[in-house]
Design a protein around this motif. Structure first.
Motif, PDB file in Angstrom:
ATOM      1  N   ARG A   1       0.797  -1.240  -0.110  1.00 29.52           N
ATOM      2  CA  ARG A   1      -0.016  -0.032   0.147  1.00 29.52           C
ATOM      3  C   ARG A   1       0.813   1.193  -0.121  1.00 29.52           C
ATOM      4  O   ARG A   1       2.213   1.361   0.747  1.00 29.52           O
ATOM      5  CB  ARG A   1      -1.036   0.082   1.253  1.00 29.52           C
ATOM      6  N   HIS A   2       0.427   2.314  -0.652  1.00 30.87           N
ATOM      7  CA  HIS A   2       1.095   3.502  -0.671  1.00 30.87           C
ATOM      8  C   HIS A   2       1.538   4.142   0.885  1.00 30.87           C
ATOM      9  O   HIS A   2       0.553   3.899   1.584  1.00 30.87           O
ATOM     10  CB  HIS A   2       0.571   4.559  -1.520  1.00 30.87           C
ATOM     11  N   GLY A   3       2.262   5.182   0.858  1.00 28.87           N
ATOM     12  CA  GLY A   3       2.635   5.945   1.892  1.00 28.87           C
ATOM     13  C   GLY A   3       1.454   7.015   2.319  1.00 28.87           C
ATOM     14  O   GLY A   3       0.442   7.087   1.395  1.00 28.87           O
TER      15      GLY A   3
ATOM     16  N   ALA B   1       2.371   6.099  -7.102  1.00 35.37           N
ATOM     17  CA  ALA B   1       3.611   6.103  -7.994  1.00 35.37           C
ATOM     18  C   ALA B   1       4.617   6.689  -7.274  1.00 35.37           C
ATOM     19  O   ALA B   1       5.911   6.528  -7.222  1.00 35.37           O
ATOM     20  CB  ALA B   1       3.146   7.277  -9.167  1.00 35.37           C
ATOM     21  N   GLY B   2       4.669   7.708  -6.184  1.00 36.07           N
ATOM     22  CA  GLY B   2       5.639   8.252  -5.434  1.00 36.07           C
ATOM     23  C   GLY B   2       6.296   7.234  -4.672  1.00 36.07           C
ATOM     24  O   GLY B   2       7.256   7.288  -4.592  1.00 36.07           O
ATOM     25  N   THR B   3       5.415   6.380  -4.185  1.00 34.32           N
ATOM     26  CA  THR B   3       5.863   5.422  -3.267  1.00 34.32           C
ATOM     27  C   THR B   3       6.651   4.202  -4.193  1.00 34.32           C
ATOM     28  O   THR B   3       7.609   4.002  -3.815  1.00 34.32           O
ATOM     29  CB  THR B   3       4.693   4.545  -2.638  1.00 34.32           C
ATOM     30  N   ALA B   4       6.219   3.929  -5.194  1.00 36.63           N
ATOM     31  CA  ALA B   4       6.792   2.968  -6.132  1.00 36.63           C
ATOM     32  C   ALA B   4       8.243   3.528  -6.674  1.00 36.63           C
ATOM     33  O   ALA B   4       9.021   2.914  -6.669  1.00 36.63           O
ATOM     34  CB  ALA B   4       5.929   2.746  -7.382  1.00 36.63           C
TER      35      ALA B   4
ATOM     36  N   ALA C   1       8.211  -9.915  -7.446  1.00 37.47           N
ATOM     37  CA  ALA C   1       8.055  -8.787  -7.928  1.00 37.47           C
ATOM     38  C   ALA C   1       7.155  -7.888  -7.050  1.00 37.47           C
ATOM     39  O   ALA C   1       6.610  -8.725  -5.991  1.00 37.47           O
ATOM     40  CB  ALA C   1       7.222  -8.687  -9.455  1.00 37.47           C
ATOM     41  N   LEU C   2       7.274  -6.558  -7.103  1.00 36.25           N
ATOM     42  CA  LEU C   2       6.528  -5.831  -6.210  1.00 36.25           C
ATOM     43  C   LEU C   2       5.341  -5.079  -6.952  1.00 36.25           C
ATOM     44  O   LEU C   2       5.535  -4.550  -8.029  1.00 36.25           O
ATOM     45  CB  LEU C   2       7.365  -4.680  -5.740  1.00 36.25           C
ATOM     46  N   VAL C   3       4.255  -4.860  -6.162  1.00 39.96           N
ATOM     47  CA  VAL C   3       3.188  -4.230  -6.897  1.00 39.96           C
ATOM     48  C   VAL C   3       2.653  -3.407  -5.880  1.00 39.96           C
ATOM     49  O   VAL C   3       2.239  -3.685  -4.573  1.00 39.96           O
ATOM     50  CB  VAL C   3       1.911  -5.221  -6.938  1.00 39.96           C
ATOM     51  N   VAL C   4       2.653  -1.841  -6.333  1.00 39.83           N
ATOM     52  CA  VAL C   4       2.220  -0.691  -5.358  1.00 39.83           C
ATOM     53  C   VAL C   4       0.857  -0.246  -5.613  1.00 39.83           C
ATOM     54  O   VAL C   4       0.603   0.166  -6.842  1.00 39.83           O
ATOM     55  CB  VAL C   4       3.297   0.248  -5.467  1.00 39.83           C
ATOM     56  N   SER C   5      -0.010  -0.340  -4.919  1.00 36.48           N
ATOM     57  CA  SER C   5      -1.354  -0.160  -5.050  1.00 36.48           C
ATOM     58  C   SER C   5      -1.967   0.548  -3.437  1.00 36.48           C
ATOM     59  O   SER C   5      -1.346   1.264  -3.031  1.00 36.48           O
ATOM     60  CB  SER C   5      -2.141  -1.476  -5.431  1.00 36.48           C
TER      61      SER C   5
ATOM     62  N   TRP D   1       2.518  -4.053   3.823  1.00 41.25           N
ATOM     63  CA  TRP D   1       2.451  -4.983   2.566  1.00 41.25           C
ATOM     64  C   TRP D   1       2.005  -6.428   2.918  1.00 41.25           C
ATOM     65  O   TRP D   1       2.123  -6.843   3.706  1.00 41.25           O
ATOM     66  CB  TRP D   1       3.859  -4.862   1.940  1.00 41.25           C
ATOM     67  N   VAL D   2       1.813  -7.070   1.601  1.00 38.68           N
ATOM     68  CA  VAL D   2       1.267  -8.511   1.581  1.00 38.68           C
ATOM     69  C   VAL D   2       2.075  -9.237   0.830  1.00 38.68           C
ATOM     70  O   VAL D   2       2.710  -8.863  -0.132  1.00 38.68           O
ATOM     71  CB  VAL D   2      -0.128  -8.478   0.858  1.00 38.68           C
TER      72      VAL D   2
END
Length: 209
Positions: free
Chosen positions: A8-10, A60-63, A146-150, A181-182
């Motif tokens: 999850r984003h910041g 996007a900023g977190t990623a 892999a990482l997924v930021v959502s 994160w998960v």
């Protein structure tokens, strides 16, 4: 084993003040930027081969912070966006929304999301989110991560659906913290006779001070 780590984003100022964000392009606040900076080396230690992210600014900023630590460039994907909460809910606290749009608020409490103009339902989100997760999973070779930021609400409905859980169990999962994160892993289990499948191995991991 293949592994997907879903982050999850910041934090944003709207998170802090309880305002609904939906598809609003709200950036990270100072706390959120610090959260992203803190989680970046922890996730980089997993040696991810790719970082995919929602295109909304807070994700996007977190990623970008995490991917830089990994030596990668994030790939933005609008399918990973948060629920669209509708134009009347966006930017308001629950109390403000109830006062300004009482009929919509009553529909929200009743779970009648179709009655709320512009609001995405669980099925709407899954129709765009699950194909993205499936494509990312298929792109991984054995041994890769892999990482997924959502976003929090989207992840709470997408993870159980991706794993094939029946019904709508998302409310049984705790709320993801900002930059929580998960971890999903694809491997065989002796409990299933050696059948390989995706499994939830961690929910809401966070960096501790």
């Amino acid at each position: 084993m293949r592994r997907l780590v879903l982050l999850r984003h910041g934090r944003t100022e709207w998170n802090d003040s309880g305002r609904a964000q939906g598809h609003a392009d709200v950036p990270l606040d100072e706390v959120g930027a610090a959260q992203a900076k803190a989680v970046a080396p922890v996730l980089a230690s997993l040696r991810p081969v790719a970082v995919w992210s929602s295109d909304l600014a807070r994700a996007a900023g977190t990623a970008t912070a995490v991917a830089a630590e990994c030596g990668l460039e994030p790939v933005l994907d609008p399918r990973l966006r948060e629920f669209d909460v509708g134009p009347n809910r966006q930017g308001l606290t629950a109390e403000q929304y109830a006062a300004a749009h009482p009929e919509e608020y009553a529909a929200l409490l009743a779970g009648d999301l179709d009655a709320i103009p512009g609001r995405e339902t669980r099925d709407d989100v899954l129709r765009r989110f699950l194909p993205a997760l499936g494509a990312y999973a298929d792109a991984l070779d054995e041994g890769e991560t892999a990482l997924v930021v959502s976003h929090g609400a989207a992840l709470r409905v997408a993870v159980p659906a991706f794993l094939g859980w029946q019904g709508d169990p998302g409310e049984s999962l705790g709320v993801l913290a900002n930059c929580g994160w998960v971890v999903l892993e694809h491997s065989a289990s002796t409990w299933t006779g050696g059948v390989e499948r995706w499994r939830l191995t961690a929910w809401n991991r966070v960096v501790t001070p």
